[in-house]
Design a protein around this motif. Structure first.
Motif, PDB file in Angstrom:
ATOM      1  N   SER A 318      73.342  47.825  18.360  1.00 34.12           N
ATOM      2  CA  SER A 318      73.422  46.434  18.766  1.00 34.12           C
ATOM      3  C   SER A 318      73.862  45.540  17.608  1.00 34.12           C
ATOM      4  O   SER A 318      74.525  44.537  17.816  1.00 34.12           O
ATOM      5  CB  SER A 318      72.094  45.964  19.351  1.00 34.12           C
ATOM      6  N   SER A 319      73.544  45.943  16.374  1.00 34.13           N
ATOM      7  CA  SER A 319      73.993  45.112  15.258  1.00 34.13           C
ATOM      8  C   SER A 319      75.500  45.233  15.057  1.00 34.13           C
ATOM      9  O   SER A 319      76.128  44.364  14.486  1.00 34.13           O
ATOM     10  CB  SER A 319      73.267  45.492  13.976  1.00 34.13           C
ATOM     11  N   ARG A 320      76.048  46.316  15.514  1.00 36.47           N
ATOM     12  CA  ARG A 320      77.488  46.515  15.307  1.00 36.47           C
ATOM     13  C   ARG A 320      78.314  46.245  16.555  1.00 36.47           C
ATOM     14  O   ARG A 320      79.544  46.341  16.517  1.00 36.47           O
ATOM     15  CB  ARG A 320      77.723  47.969  14.863  1.00 36.47           C
ATOM     16  N   SER A 321      77.654  45.890  17.637  1.00 41.12           N
ATOM     17  CA  SER A 321      78.365  45.941  18.914  1.00 41.12           C
ATOM     18  C   SER A 321      79.516  44.949  19.016  1.00 41.12           C
ATOM     19  O   SER A 321      80.455  45.176  19.752  1.00 41.12           O
ATOM     20  CB  SER A 321      77.388  45.734  20.057  1.00 41.12           C
ATOM     21  N   ASP A 322      79.455  43.845  18.278  1.00 44.06           N
ATOM     22  CA  ASP A 322      80.529  42.858  18.399  1.00 44.06           C
ATOM     23  C   ASP A 322      81.589  42.999  17.320  1.00 44.06           C
ATOM     24  O   ASP A 322      82.522  42.206  17.260  1.00 44.06           O
ATOM     25  CB  ASP A 322      79.938  41.447  18.334  1.00 44.06           C
ATOM     26  N   ILE A 323      81.411  43.959  16.465  1.00 46.28           N
ATOM     27  CA  ILE A 323      82.289  44.010  15.303  1.00 46.28           C
ATOM     28  C   ILE A 323      83.544  44.810  15.614  1.00 46.28           C
ATOM     29  O   ILE A 323      83.471  45.959  16.053  1.00 46.28           O
ATOM     30  CB  ILE A 323      81.525  44.609  14.104  1.00 46.28           C
ATOM     31  N   PRO A 324      84.687  44.212  15.387  1.00 45.28           N
ATOM     32  CA  PRO A 324      85.929  44.864  15.798  1.00 45.28           C
ATOM     33  C   PRO A 324      86.420  45.940  14.845  1.00 45.28           C
ATOM     34  O   PRO A 324      87.371  46.636  15.161  1.00 45.28           O
ATOM     35  CB  PRO A 324      86.917  43.703  15.862  1.00 45.28           C
ATOM     36  N   PHE A 325      85.796  46.060  13.652  1.00 46.48           N
ATOM     37  CA  PHE A 325      86.327  47.006  12.663  1.00 46.48           C
ATOM     38  C   PHE A 325      85.540  48.303  12.649  1.00 46.48           C
ATOM     39  O   PHE A 325      84.379  48.340  13.042  1.00 46.48           O
ATOM     40  CB  PHE A 325      86.281  46.403  11.265  1.00 46.48           C
ATOM     41  N   SER A 326      86.179  49.337  12.120  1.00 48.34           N
ATOM     42  CA  SER A 326      85.438  50.577  11.912  1.00 48.34           C
ATOM     43  C   SER A 326      84.546  50.392  10.684  1.00 48.34           C
ATOM     44  O   SER A 326      84.799  49.526   9.854  1.00 48.34           O
ATOM     45  CB  SER A 326      86.401  51.744  11.726  1.00 48.34           C
ATOM     46  N   PRO A 327      83.508  51.214  10.569  1.00 54.53           N
ATOM     47  CA  PRO A 327      82.550  51.017   9.463  1.00 54.53           C
ATOM     48  C   PRO A 327      83.215  50.952   8.099  1.00 54.53           C
ATOM     49  O   PRO A 327      82.797  50.165   7.241  1.00 54.53           O
ATOM     50  CB  PRO A 327      81.647  52.236   9.569  1.00 54.53           C
ATOM     51  N   PHE A 332      84.290  48.181   3.066  1.00 56.52           N
ATOM     52  CA  PHE A 332      85.212  47.764   2.010  1.00 56.52           C
ATOM     53  C   PHE A 332      85.223  46.249   1.888  1.00 56.52           C
ATOM     54  O   PHE A 332      85.200  45.696   0.787  1.00 56.52           O
ATOM     55  CB  PHE A 332      86.628  48.276   2.292  1.00 56.52           C
ATOM     56  N   PHE A 333      85.245  45.578   3.018  1.00 61.13           N
ATOM     57  CA  PHE A 333      85.263  44.120   3.018  1.00 61.13           C
ATOM     58  C   PHE A 333      84.066  43.572   2.242  1.00 61.13           C
ATOM     59  O   PHE A 333      84.212  42.756   1.334  1.00 61.13           O
ATOM     60  CB  PHE A 333      85.259  43.623   4.460  1.00 61.13           C
ATOM     61  N   LEU A 334      82.881  44.075   2.577  1.00 60.74           N
ATOM     62  CA  LEU A 334      81.685  43.529   1.925  1.00 60.74           C
ATOM     63  C   LEU A 334      81.595  43.937   0.460  1.00 60.74           C
ATOM     64  O   LEU A 334      81.209  43.134  -0.396  1.00 60.74           O
ATOM     65  CB  LEU A 334      80.431  43.988   2.661  1.00 60.74           C
ATOM     66  N   GLY A 365      77.766  35.762   3.150  1.00 56.16           N
ATOM     67  CA  GLY A 365      77.054  36.801   3.886  1.00 56.16           C
ATOM     68  C   GLY A 365      76.698  36.355   5.287  1.00 56.16           C
ATOM     69  O   GLY A 365      77.023  37.021   6.269  1.00 56.16           O
ATOM     70  N   THR A 366      76.057  35.204   5.386  1.00 54.13           N
ATOM     71  CA  THR A 366      75.650  34.727   6.703  1.00 54.13           C
ATOM     72  C   THR A 366      76.865  34.487   7.585  1.00 54.13           C
ATOM     73  O   THR A 366      76.898  34.874   8.756  1.00 54.13           O
ATOM     74  CB  THR A 366      74.865  33.403   6.573  1.00 54.13           C
ATOM     75  N   ALA A 367      77.875  33.851   6.972  1.00 51.65           N
ATOM     76  CA  ALA A 367      79.059  33.538   7.770  1.00 51.65           C
ATOM     77  C   ALA A 367      79.718  34.817   8.266  1.00 51.65           C
ATOM     78  O   ALA A 367      80.156  34.888   9.417  1.00 51.65           O
ATOM     79  CB  ALA A 367      80.039  32.727   6.940  1.00 51.65           C
ATOM     80  N   SER A 372      80.850  37.933  13.116  1.00 51.04           N
ATOM     81  CA  SER A 372      80.988  39.326  13.573  1.00 51.04           C
ATOM     82  C   SER A 372      81.995  40.108  12.751  1.00 51.04           C
ATOM     83  O   SER A 372      82.770  40.886  13.265  1.00 51.04           O
ATOM     84  CB  SER A 372      81.406  39.399  15.038  1.00 51.04           C
ATOM     85  N   LEU A 373      82.017  39.854  11.461  1.00 49.52           N
ATOM     86  CA  LEU A 373      82.880  40.656  10.599  1.00 49.52           C
ATOM     87  C   LEU A 373      82.121  41.862  10.059  1.00 49.52           C
ATOM     88  O   LEU A 373      82.689  42.904   9.804  1.00 49.52           O
ATOM     89  CB  LEU A 373      83.407  39.819   9.441  1.00 49.52           C
ATOM     90  N   THR A 374      80.839  41.688   9.829  1.00 51.81           N
ATOM     91  CA  THR A 374      80.025  42.815   9.365  1.00 51.81           C
ATOM     92  C   THR A 374      78.697  42.781  10.106  1.00 51.81           C
ATOM     93  O   THR A 374      78.307  41.743  10.624  1.00 51.81           O
ATOM     94  CB  THR A 374      79.702  42.712   7.868  1.00 51.81           C
ATOM     95  N   SER A 375      78.024  43.919  10.101  1.00 51.41           N
ATOM     96  CA  SER A 375      76.715  43.936  10.738  1.00 51.41           C
ATOM     97  C   SER A 375      75.672  43.503   9.727  1.00 51.41           C
ATOM     98  O   SER A 375      75.843  43.670   8.523  1.00 51.41           O
ATOM     99  CB  SER A 375      76.409  45.341  11.251  1.00 51.41           C
TER     100      SER A 375
END
Lengths: 495, 366, 354
Positions: A318-327, A332-334, A365-367, A372-375
């Motif tokens: 559920s924490s990842r359900s809206d995120i369009p990227f693969s893990p 890498f982004f974070l 981080g919050t943003a 929905s960029l990261t979980s």
């Protein structure tokens, strides 16, 4: 560097030519006084000498003396370190060190007097290797002050300091300090040999030397410790290591070291042995976790979700359900964001840097989670592992840890847990092969020297640290003599 | 004679107790993941006794090997040449090299078979083979000390997996082990023959011997290595016998991995994935050691520098591993190794042992 | 540099060498129900869950018919990606399905390395499909709920250990037969109603909850939940923390076998409807309990003997106590094996007041 050497090889034929050549610099002074009773000529770099000393100690003596020769003058001057020479290279070198050249009459012979100006900042507490307990005395950029600090901490005749000059342009003075008998001759010979073989133009900092002395310069692991703490330097010297002090650098290099010592904060020695041991182990776990946390996240979420129990699975999904990227993209982004924050923080003045860290951490981080960029679970993981990476007591090791993560993440994406394990094997092999001045990097773990374990993963009480590390292969292995034991131990009611 | 005599000898040597890790890590490989059913097929619930008996037999082999190597610091390559002359000796040595290479191929290919069967069915064989062989080159380039280091960590890092053996106990029936000694001597013998493959690997001692400091004092550690292996196998065997019923065990190809499926920790389930991951560390020393042994033979018999010979070996192993495409071929390789291993241990080593005894007697008289 | 080049080349070649199974993109299956379909086909029903950030679970059920269980997966069109059985928790079979044998379906799960070994196998009274499709108000979804239900009744309740591994264990093992929980759908909830008895993989009988408790007591050493005991005087005593220690003794396993089961029970009385719980009363409770277990136990074993099944693994006990055990002879003897049960009950604590 060839152009420079070529230029330097066009040596001036005589003193006048040299003076003419040097006069092209604005701070060069060639002053001749023919009017006074005693004619004299002074040649010096105004930027290098101490004018006060010149006017107070030197000029009055010269003016009042009626000496006819430089030798006479040498006898009168109230300053030590005076030499007479007509060798041009030596004269030029001395002038550049802040000597003043004195002539009474034209000729090739000059009297060289050392009145160089030493400007150095005051002693201050170490900024990078901060500690709550223990002495707050850090090295400064001045070699003499640094030597003084070391000598005061080890007032022992066997504390040797050997000097060597490195750098065709910078002519940096480098001092190797060690305790004779404690340090192994082999190590000292190795380091002296390598220093002599060094050929470079400018040495801006001790880290230049550090990088060039390393056994394996391809490695990302530091093979020497950079430190500004005098207690750390002297402590390591007492184990049998040597320290390299560099003119103009507030960091000393300690070598040889092993990997374990990179994870040791010198504060560990100021706390009780049990507490220190506990925190040392915590730190090691933190560092390991810091390296593998995000790669494991990538591996498990991309390939092996079965590893999670059902309950945890629901939270993760559920924490990842809206995120369009693969893990892996997410990670890498974070990770890059955190590294950017760190880089930015390091370039900013302290106070701005702190604000930046907080603002960046919270806002970005919050943003990122809101957008929905990261979980949020990953956010916690990345923040924790960043935090854990900063528990390393040696700054260069922090960088290594942060660096190692990226190839690991890549391998985790390519082959899942197997990729992580294979890259782990690569790092392991690399560390087994690595040496620090010929001493195995993973000692005392491998090759196993169980006698050295008293101060490795944990630290035993000082009474149990009778022997110096075998690792350093020094001659004098006893640290102190055994005290006589009490003949019979007291019973409960006798205490 | 020995090439280690020259040069900075002391720096190349390893402490004698590391032979324990070398022997243990060369014995334990992919076999642990699924050896149970082959033994139980003959010895049933007494399979664990077979494991111990075979362990004892291998102690005997260690003893023989130390007698064979007892004078000087020669390895088996030198001894072959010394005892059989250059030509016959070379034949022996090359056979030894092929045997070691077969070991590399079997263990590497079988492990990749495990990865393909359990984790990534689509994974092309050449990828992990290539990665492993590149790593092997990197290790061998560091000399024997690095190889020994990999053995050391290959035992230390996965050692905690021993504790996972407690998890299947919840579903185990230990009365499966009863009645004890309920099988005929023939069953035991056949079981022992099957078990030999799992214990194969102490032959590396014959090559590593001159690399030990005070090789004579290493004897106790070599025995410890075999003892450690025996303990591991016995533990795995007992747990498996209790966890599976007799018929079920015969159905299970990778009994150890299946048993890991029941491990449940607060944040990790399905432990077999972690098991396989850590098995990367268990398998690697095997590959390094056998490749190292083979390249030593190449250096001393064919006089090609290890630097170059290892590349040839790697190319060879790579080609063979990629050519093995299905499970049947992997099984065939394992059977072949098992047969050759049996001959090596039950005929060749006793033969060399007797030969060395006679040779020494004869020489003394002259 | 050489190394770096090699590494870069490798990474390039390696990309996309294995199929990804990203956690939130794979349809994860927790439960499958099997019913008898038309023309000897199997009707499979699955329920898929979608998780949204507010941690609410939405369940959708799918149905398909095929001849094999893997065939079912192909039939489940309308799903975004191939379903993954890595977290399978419960397999449900309708009674008519279970009567025909279920090992083929179980085998496909036992064979698949992706499936776990702690999957619960359950028998549904009625239709498995309806149970899965019914929209209960369970927060986690029906799959994890049933997993929890069975797990807790094993750990804290009166159910003996069972899962797909133990089913397989007893299926392939000689002298033992599997058991599985029986479930029934009621209007708003699912209940466990007893224990299903299998002959190899075919359902042949059931035990109710009371019998299941007796079964657990004499099956293996065990610690149970709560049991309500009726005393001769019409009073009731509630026993808790019952611990059993069981010992099977088989004599003359090969020739003329006889079985003695000795059970040592320990329990606490937590509730008693009579007046005062005196020492004598405690003794009486113990005696009643002993008798009850003995009679019911023997009856149960006799029932098993009639059905020709061995869920108590008596055959296996015999094997472990007999040298060169002969299963063929045992199977001949088994139906009229004389069985005695000795029970000793010890009542321990009875609360903190008298």
């Amino acid at each position: 560097m060839k152009w420079f050497k070529k230029g330097a090889s066009e040596k001036p034929e005589n003193l006048e030519e040299m003076v003419k050549d040097l006069k092209q610099s604005i701070d060069f002074v060639d002053y001749e006084n023919k009017e006074s009773d005693q004619p004299y000529r002074l040649i010096y770099f105004a930027s290098l000498i101490d004018p006060e000393q010149l006017h107070r100690d030197l000029l009055p003596v010269i003016k009042e003396s009626r000496s006819k020769s430089l030798e006479d003058l040498k006898g009168i001057l109230p300053i030590e370190n005076i030499e007479i020479s007509s060798k041009l290279p030596l004269i030029q070198e001395r002038l550049l060190e802040g000597h003043v050249a004195i002539q009474l009459s034209r000729g090739q012979k000059v009297l060289l007097v050392n009145i160089s100006l030493r400007k150095s900042r005051d002693l201050s507490a170490p900024e990078i290797e901060f500690s709550v307990m223990g002495p707050k005395e850090g090295l400064v950029e001045d070699l003499h002050t640094n030597m003084n600090l070391l000598r005061r901490r080890i007032p022992h005749p066997r504390l040797r300091m050997k000097e060597i000059t490195i750098g065709t342009v910078s002519k940096t003075k480098v001092v190797v300090a060690f305790i004779e008998g404690v340090a192994s001759e082999q190590n000292i010979n190795t380091v002296m040999q390598r220093l002599e073989d060094l050929d470079f133009d400018i040495i801006s900092d001790s880290s230049f030397i550090g990088q060039m002395l390393e056994d394996n310069s391809l490695s990302v692991f530091p093979q020497m410790i950079d430190t500004e703490r005098t207690d750390r330097i002297t402590g390591h010297m007492n184990f049998g290591a040597f320290a390299i002090l560099t003119e103009g650098s507030s960091n000393a290099l300690i070598g040889p070291i092993n990997f374990g010592q990179l994870l040791v904060s010198f504060e560990d020695y100021y706390l009780g042995w049990n507490i220190a041991s506990f925190f040392r182990i915590v730190r090691m776990i933190a560092i390991l976790a810091s390296i593998i946390a995000t790669p494991l996240y990538v591996a498990v979420l991309t390939y092996h979700y079965e590893l999670f129990p059902s309950k945890l699975l629901a939270t993760l999904i559920s924490s990842r359900s809206d995120i369009p990227f693969s893990p892996v993209v997410e990670v890498f982004f974070l990770e890059v964001t955190i590294d950017l924050l760190r880089e930015a923080g390091a370039r900013m003045p302290t106070k701005v840097g702190q604000t930046l860290g907080i603002v960046g951490g919270i806002v970005i981080g919050t943003a990122a989670v809101e957008a929905s960029l990261t979980s949020n679970i990953l956010l916690i993981l990345v923040a924790l592992s960043a935090l854990a990476s900063f528990t390393t007591p040696v700054y260069r090791m922090t960088n290594t840890i942060r660096f190692l993560r990226y190839p690991l993440i890549l391998f985790a994406q390519l082959l899942g847990l197997i990729g992580v394990a294979l890259f782990g094997l690569f790092i392991l092999t690399h560390m087994i092969r690595l040496t620090s001045f010929g001493n195995p990097y993973l000692a005392p773990l491998y090759p196993p020297r169980i006698k050295d374990w008293y101060d490795s993963f944990f630290r035993l009480p000082y009474v149990m640290q009778k022997n110096r590390f075998q690792f350093f292969r020094g001659k004098q292995s006893k640290r102190f003599e055994d005290k006589k034991k009490r003949k019979h131990s007291l019973d409960f009611d006798e205490q | 004679m020995s090439d280690l005599e020259q040069g900075n000898r002391n720096d190349l040597l390893i402490s004698p107790f590391l032979i324990m890790f070398i022997i243990h890590s060369n014995q334990v490989g992919v076999g642990v993941l699924g050896f149970q059913r082959y033994i139980a097929a003959y010895a049933g619930n007494d399979a664990w006794i077979v494991v111990i008996v075979t362990g004892l037999i291998f102690h005997l082999f260690i003893w023989m090997m130390y007698r064979i190597l007892s004078d000087g610091t020669f390895d088996i390559i030198d001894l072959h040449n010394k005892w059989f002359g250059k030509w016959i000796g070379s034949v022996f040595n090359l056979a030894l090299m092929m045997y070691l290479l077969l070991g590399t191929i079997v263990i590497l290919r079988t492990f990749i078979e495990v990865i393909q069967a359990w984790m990534f069915p689509e994974l092309a064989t050449w990828i992990p083979v290539a990665l492993y062989l590149l790593l092997t080159y990197y290790v061998l380039a560091g000399g024997f000390r690095t190889v020994a280091g990999i053995c050391f960590f290959g035992v230390i890092i996965p050692v905690w997996l021993v504790f996972t053996a407690t998890a299947p106990i919840k579903f185990s029936t230990f009365s499966n082990l009863l009645p004890m000694m309920d099988h005929s001597l023939k069953d035991f013998a056949l079981g022992t023959r099957q078990m030999t493959l799992s214990y194969v690997g102490i032959d590396i001692l014959l090559l590593a011997y001159p690399f030990l400091k005070n090789p004579r004092s290493s004897r106790i550690w070599a025995h410890m290595g075999v003892l450690l292996t025996t303990l591991v196998y016995t533990m795995v065997m007992i747990v498996s016998l209790a966890f599976y019923s007799a018929g079920q065990l015969q159905q299970s190809i990778w009994s150890t991995l299946i048993a890991w499926k029941v491990v449940e920790l607060p944040f990790v389930e399905r432990f077999e994935y972690i098991g396989i991951t850590f098995w990367c560390f268990v398998v690697f020393p095997n590959i390094c050691l056998t490749m190292w042994g083979a390249s030593r033979v190449g250096k001393k018999v064919l006089h090609i520098k290890q630097k170059y010979f290892v590349i040839i070996l790697i190319a060879f192993v790579f080609t063979v591993c990629v050519m093995v495409v299905n499970r049947d071929q992997v099984d065939y390789l394992n059977t072949l190794t098992s047969i050759i291993g049996t001959y090596v241990y039950y005929f060749y080593i006793p033969f060399i042992f007797l030969y060395s005894m006679i040779w020494r007697r004869v020489k003394k008289r002259i | 540099m050489k190394y770096a080049c090699c590494l870069a080349l490798f990474c390039f070649l390696l990309t996309g060498c294995v199929a990804e199974e990203i956690i939130d993109e794979v349809p994860i299956l927790f439960i499958v129900g099997y019913d008898q379909g038309e023309d000897e086909k199997i009707k499979g029903t699955i329920s898929l869950q979608t998780f949204d950030p507010n941690q609410k679970v939405e369940t959708r059920a799918f149905e398909a018919e095929a001849h094999t269980s893997k065939g079912l997966r192909n039939q489940l069109s309308g799903l975004p990606k191939p379903i993954s059985i890595g977290k399978m928790a419960v397999l449900l079979f309708s009674e008519d399905m279970a009567e025909k044998g279920i090992i083929d379906i179980l085998d496909s799960f036992l064979r698949d390395p992706a499936a776990g070994r702690l999957i619960y196998v359950g028998v549904v009274e009625g239709s498995a499909s309806e149970l899965i499709k019914n929209e209960f108000q369970y927060l986690q979804g029906i799959g994890p709920f049933l997993q929890n239900l069975i797990k807790e009744s094993i750990e804290y309740g009166n159910m003996p250990q069972n899962n797909i591994h133990l089913f397989d264990y007893k299926y392939y093992g000689d002298g033992m037969d599997p058991v599985a929980p029986v479930l029934r759908m009621e209007e708003t909830e699912v209940r466990i109603t007893g224990l299903a008895l299998f002959d190899d993989d075919k359902l042949v009988g059931k035990l109710n909850l009371d019998e299941m408790f007796m079964f657990s007591l004499i099956n293996k050493s065990f610690s149970a939940g709560l049991y309500e005991l009726e005393l001769p005087g019409g009073e009731y005593a509630n026993l808790q923390k019952i611990k059993s220690k069981v010992n099977y003794k088989v004599k003359n396993g090969n020739t003329n076998p006889s079985l003695n089961i000795s059970v040592k029970l320990n329990g606490n009385v937590v509730e008693y409807t009579g007046e005062k719980l005196t020492k004598e009363k405690k003794k009486e409770i113990a005696k009643t309990f002993e008798k009850k277990v003995e009679i019911q136990g023997v009856n149960m074993v006799e029932k098993f003997q009639e059905l020709g099944i061995d869920p108590l693994s008596i055959g296996d006990h015999a094997r472990s106590q007999t040298r060169h055990f002969d299963f063929e002879k045992w199977n001949e003897h088994y139906p009229d094996l004389p069985v005695t049960i000795d029970v000793k009950v010890n009542i321990g604590e009875s609360g903190i007041i008298d």
